[in-house]
Design an enzyme around this catalytic site. Sequence first.
Site: not given
Lengths: 441, 441
Positions: B14, B107, B131, B136, B138, B192, B207, B304
């Site tokens: 995606t 990550k 980034e 995501g 931000i 998942e 993260k 997303g």
Amino acid sequence: MKEPLRIGVAGLGTVGASVIRILNTQASLIEEKTGRPVVVTAVSARDRSKDRGIDLSGYQWFDNAADMAASSDVDCIVELIGGADGMAYETIEKAIANGKHVVTANKALLAKHGLKLAAAAEKKDTALAFEASVAGGIPVIKILREGMSANRIKRIYGILNGTCNYILSRMENERMTFQDCLKDAQKLGYAEADPTFDVEGFDTAHKLALLSSLAFGTEVDADSIYVEGISSISPLDITMAGELGYRIKLLGVAEYGKNGLEQRVHPTMVPKTSAIAQVMGVTNAVTIDADAVKELTLIGPGAGGDATASAVVADLTDVAADAVPLPFGVSAASLIKATSAGMQLHQGGYYIRLMVHDRPGVAAGVATRMAEEEISLESILQKRPDSEQPSADRTGRSGTPVPLVLITYAAEESRIRSALARISADGLTAEEPQLIRIERE
Amino acid sequence: MKEPLRIGVAGLGTVGASVIRILNTQASLIEEKTGRPVVVTAVSARDRSKDRGIDLSGYQWFDNAADMAASSDVDCIVELIGGADGMAYETIEKAIANGKHVVTANKALLAKHGLKLAAAAEKKDTALAFEASVAGGIPVIKILREGMSANRIKRIYGILNGTCNYILSRMENERMTFQDCLKDAQKLGYAEADPTFDVEGFDTAHKLALLSSLAFGTEVDADSIYVEGISSISPLDITMAGELGYRIKLLGVAEYGKNGLEQRVHPTMVPKTSAIAQVMGVTNAVTIDADAVKELTLIGPGAGGDATASAVVADLTDVAADAVPLPFGVSAASLIKATSAGMQLHQGGYYIRLMVHDRPGVAAGVATRMAEEEISLESILQKRPDSEQPSADRTGRSGTPVPLVLITYAAEESRIRSALARISADGLTAEEPQLIRIERE
């Protein structure tokens, strides 16, 4: 090791003093990050003898900041003089003309001269950085300029003036009037002796003009902004908003739609459950609505010496690292001259508080006029706020006007205005209506 | 005009498909910003025949991403393969070795190999930008790396996993159990098939390890993180939290204090009125506590395709603009090897829910044990949640254990643990105690 970046600080108020202090304490980190020392070499202010709590003896003193901007001992000017014209403008213009980088916190100046100065800076390949000019310590300029290239931004809005948010927060928390809060804010140093610039929304408008330009790639256009301040907000409106699930904030909002660029500053009802509604006191917040990231909200300090200095120092770090982006993200020449969408065409929900005569048929009369303009009502609320005791006769009517509150679904502002004019002509109301726009997430 | 920046995309899920689509639609803006076109020239994925809704015919295809990383037709690799080792690692290592820039969302890989890869990238003067790997859409990495040089950061914490926040939000809003919410999240594609990695906090830990390193200038150290997931949270805890003015969030928290670097991931009670408590559903949020900006909170989409691609494209824009900062803000060699502060030394407030036998003296017995460990109680609450009816005899006692909830003032974790062990040894409780840490603003 590279040559140091030599800084001249113009203006030694709270922010200027903070910048000097922070550049000292953070010197080794900044050098580690950029590979280059950042050192203050010169300063300028009006009064040399004033005690600012910092030792200025190691810096070259200039009585005239514009002279400092021409000095060969300075690579970068930090402009903290303030004011849209005069010495601040002269200093920045001269600095750029002499090929020096400029870092400024001056929104009023940029809102007026930003386009011209950006073009000049581009030509000289110098930085014109202004993170500190909008929302203090929130790095929203960097994000808009460097972090949003994947996005078409639809709307940007925020709480951009700490004074107004402080006053509205206290009005709500302590059920105080605007005037009483303002007096307290002045005592505490949160509001100026002449508060017009803050409370009537002009400061927010200057900041919004800069955000708009960065968000939409349009020329800075502060003059087209619709501006309404918070001085007309009454405790009754705040109570009513609360009962309806809203909180009142002074927002700056910019949207690019089919009618062009809509830029507006006004008291706004936001849902109490929204992130922006939680922002109380002098804190600022900005929300970016964009197609790829959907919604991004940044909350942080809008003012204060250290927070503003943090933004200045971040810009200086970029300059030292040779990361000198175009001032408005794209070249000044490629910024679009946008058509301004007039407020009459604004589409949105409205809170309307009428003070109506307390007699039968008034609510029906009002509702009819709204219907004639095809305005759909989400709710209609006729009730005395909890704190007020009615002095009613046996019919339930009192002599004094009572509030009638309407919440509309999205409607065009011109239709709202026209319905209100008719309601007023019908003699149903005893006072000018209060109208507060609703902003939904 | 400069030569185009030629991109090879490794991994076409995606996010990969979104990156390609966005680079096309935003091509002219990106070129305006950087003075250089950014074009995809090559792609690699496992299955060439799969329909991804994008036309790949114009791009060179590589069955093996590591081969693409060595290709002379590519200047920058976007790594979206995933996994801490294997092909993702091989691809990144090879890209850097060949002097190519790397942009990644991985990550897990960076939490394990970040330090080594950053050192390699520095040596080759290539970008290692990530980034997209944290929160995501931000832009928190950019802010920490470039926007905070004026600050000594005290604490960084956030909601970094959308799956967990979605589950906790639904548990609260719909009074569902963890298991039922998880099943629904799996059906909706928010979790998942094997959810362990998300719900047990490991994703958040990876993260957090990256944020810590950027915030404190310390070596990435994911192994020292204390990790506790959300599977033990019951609807009763959520109800109790609500009644006490809190909401439960899975937070990653890092603080640098006198005991060293404290990094922890666990369900956390945050005040309902805080900005972070308003963050519901799959949204992420990060708060930075620092000396100059005080508190900065960023709220946005944590996952997303488009939101993550937005972060990837922002990194690519920086690479195209030749703004290639050091991966962790300072050189890998200057990152500090921090002492890890053990959880036993953690200081904070605690929510403790005991299921006690419903007989006289139990509350007193519990309170005594807490007092012996010098733990001060902010509140003690013995009550059945509203929904449960007691089946009490005439003494007011029921046969089944009842919840006894304690909220403590700041106390050391070792003392809490020791008091709980004694309470358990006293035979006052019928189940293992539930312990949720409180994080105050």
